[in-house]
Design an enzyme around this catalytic site. Structure first.
Site, short mmCIF file in Angstrom:
data_model
loop_
_atom_site.label_atom_id
_atom_site.label_comp_id
_atom_site.label_asym_id
_atom_site.label_seq_id
_atom_site.Cartn_x
_atom_site.Cartn_y
_atom_site.Cartn_z
N CYS A 146 -2.23 2.53 5.68
CA CYS A 146 -0.77 2.69 5.66
C CYS A 146 -0.17 1.50 6.39
O CYS A 146 -0.26 1.41 7.63
CB CYS A 146 -0.38 4.00 6.35
SG CYS A 146 1.40 4.19 6.53
N GLY A 147 0.42 0.56 5.65
CA GLY A 147 1.00 -0.64 6.25
C GLY A 147 2.06 -0.32 7.29
O GLY A 147 1.98 -0.77 8.44
N ASN A 181 -1.67 11.97 5.50
CA ASN A 181 -0.54 12.20 4.60
C ASN A 181 0.15 13.51 4.97
O ASN A 181 -0.44 14.37 5.61
CB ASN A 181 -1.04 12.28 3.16
CG ASN A 181 -1.58 10.95 2.67
OD1 ASN A 181 -0.93 9.92 2.84
ND2 ASN A 181 -2.77 10.97 2.07
N CYS A 205 6.98 3.38 0.34
CA CYS A 205 5.55 3.41 0.65
C CYS A 205 5.10 1.96 0.69
O CYS A 205 5.21 1.25 -0.30
CB CYS A 205 4.80 4.20 -0.43
SG CYS A 205 3.01 4.00 -0.35
N ASN A 260 9.64 4.00 6.35
CA ASN A 260 8.96 5.29 6.57
C ASN A 260 9.14 5.74 8.01
O ASN A 260 9.38 4.93 8.90
CB ASN A 260 7.46 5.17 6.27
CG ASN A 260 7.16 4.96 4.79
OD1 ASN A 260 6.52 4.00 4.42
ND2 ASN A 260 7.65 5.85 3.95
N ASN A 278 -5.84 2.19 -0.77
CA ASN A 278 -5.53 3.37 -1.59
C ASN A 278 -5.14 2.90 -3.00
O ASN A 278 -4.91 1.71 -3.23
CB ASN A 278 -4.44 4.24 -0.94
CG ASN A 278 -3.24 3.42 -0.50
OD1 ASN A 278 -3.20 2.20 -0.72
ND2 ASN A 278 -2.28 4.07 0.10
#
Lengths: 287, 287
Positions: A88-89, A79, A220, A20, A160
């Site tokens: 969010c890793g 987001n 993700c 990402n 999440n």
């Protein structure tokens, strides 16, 4: 000396972790009011800086005083559609890399605050990060409809929510230009990210991920972990799984005592200052 | 003071002009050796910083001493596929904006060196730029094949070459995911950008643009000018044409004495420093 050539707004970095990319706003004193319009504009890959999300790095004492004893720094993650991401890793991995490069931490472990608690990340001196996520929690079953077919799957929380659907036809053949529609039960108000998974002959997984409000994601971190967790649950074996994503292979380690470790290389590509006039102009655009 | 958090490489800006976005490398002393791999990596919208091209801003005395009397600054412009772009109107506009914001020029006119000579740009104090391009030169006719159909058109040079094809069916219906193939004569070794044009009821033009090596472009300054020039040639009227592109409306003015003026708003979104290790890593990727 010439002027700085920008109307000085927030400091920022552009960087990558685990498939990402992010716009990282460096906001230690919690000065930046980040609107949905600004997040959408920053993440836009043609009219903005481009990214899978915006990470605002704030001192925990300002973001969540109750966590300040556990973590000096806090990740406020958004987001691309402007909504808040609880976890969010890869975002944690990039923040660890930034803190390391800035001399604010040494190689080793760092705890970073998030809206689901302080999270432990280990970074080595080459920028490889291992991020501890929540233990996967199985909430039940649901299903999603796409292109006239219904895909059953497991709903897994890692902070999440993910619906993980194993399929035997290659995930490359899925047409994700249309929006998948949840056909089974939802779980509270939160949207479910949808992950379709193939188990490959060599034991690796191959995933494609759809995030409501964003569309298809190349990768993700938590979705990849949810896929590995769903397989572990079905087959019983603990250990490390390699997951092939559109952004390349990623690695997830699951252990019996509940820890999930996501491993990815993190790098900072650029560091600078946003133009204050420009970021203000984003805020005036229609939402 | 903490370290700068990047291994300090070239200074850069990310900015916009006339429907395009660019990575601008600020390299006054001509220190940066810009390889094709680095350009492709920088322009990549997921693994890089994202852009319709890389502009390297160099003092003309180093880039092209013969032009140094006409222009203090030189634009070394690269396409996203790593090749050299001889000319780019929006690129000149963004450079004018950067020079203005940096206090290196005042509002008004600035001459910027390019590989096709020194070009005049006028910028006002709000960042609106009017860029003088070469007079359009009609080289002849050719045609392109796309989706089983052949489209005849005019070949027009504005420093780079364009094939302009007027069509009566809406350009929105064209499928540009397949590569158009030149079916008529080429003109030297240079690739032709292909522009399909509708004349709208209110006199505006609507374009879609395909650039070999890049694919569909949301906008392209010289393509927009070539479309207006082809219409002027067919209909005889001089003046200003509004051209609707995927990136919004742009304006082109053609006058009988040969000048082409492209008008667009230019802005700098961010200014910073590239990480030297990261940009070096781009160079090691397969081309």
């Amino acid at each position: 000396m010439s002027p700085p050539a920008v109307d000085q707004g927030p400091r920022y970095a552009k960087g990558f972790c685990g498939g990402n990319d992010f716009v990282l706003l460096i906001d230690p004193d919690d000065d930046v009011r980040l609107t949905g319009n600004a997040v959408r504009g920053l993440c836009d890959r043609y009219r903005g800086l481009g990214g899978d999300g915006v990470l605002r790095l704030v001192r925990t004492e300002f973001a969540d005083p109750a966590l300040a004893g556990d973590a000096e720094w806090f990740m406020d993650c958004r987001n691309p559609d402007g909504t808040v991401a609880p976890m969010c890793g890869p975002g944690l991995g990039l923040i660890a890399r930034y803190l390391l490069d800035a001399g604010l931490i040494a190689p080793g472990e760092v705890w970073i605050g998030t809206s689901v608690g302080a999270k432990r990340t280990v970074i080595d001196d080459r920028g490889t990060t291992s991020i501890e996520l929540l233990p996967p929690e199985f909430l039940g079953s649901s299903s999603v409809r796409l292109g006239g077919r219904e895909y059953p799957g497991s709903v897994i929380s890692l902070g999440n929510l993910h619906l993980v659907c194993f399929v035997t036809t290659p995930v490359e053949a899925l047409d994700l230009s249309a929006e998948p529609v949840l056909a089974g039960p939802g779980f509270g108000d939160a949207d479910l990210d949808i992950t379709w998974v193939n188990v490959l002959a060599d034991g690796r997984l191959r995933t494609r991920v759809y995030e409501p409000g964003t569309g298809e994601m190349r990768s993700c971190g938590t979705a990849v972990c949810a896929a590995a967790a769903a397989r572990q649950r079905a087959e019983g074996a603990w250990g490390t799984t390699v997951v092939d994503t559109d952004a390349g292979p990623l690695s997830v380690t699951l252990r019996g005592h509940g820890k999930t470790v996501f491993t990815g290389a993190a790098s900072v590509a650029a560091l600078g200052t946003l133009d204050a006039t420009w970021i203000t102009s984003l805020d005036k655009e229609p939402s």
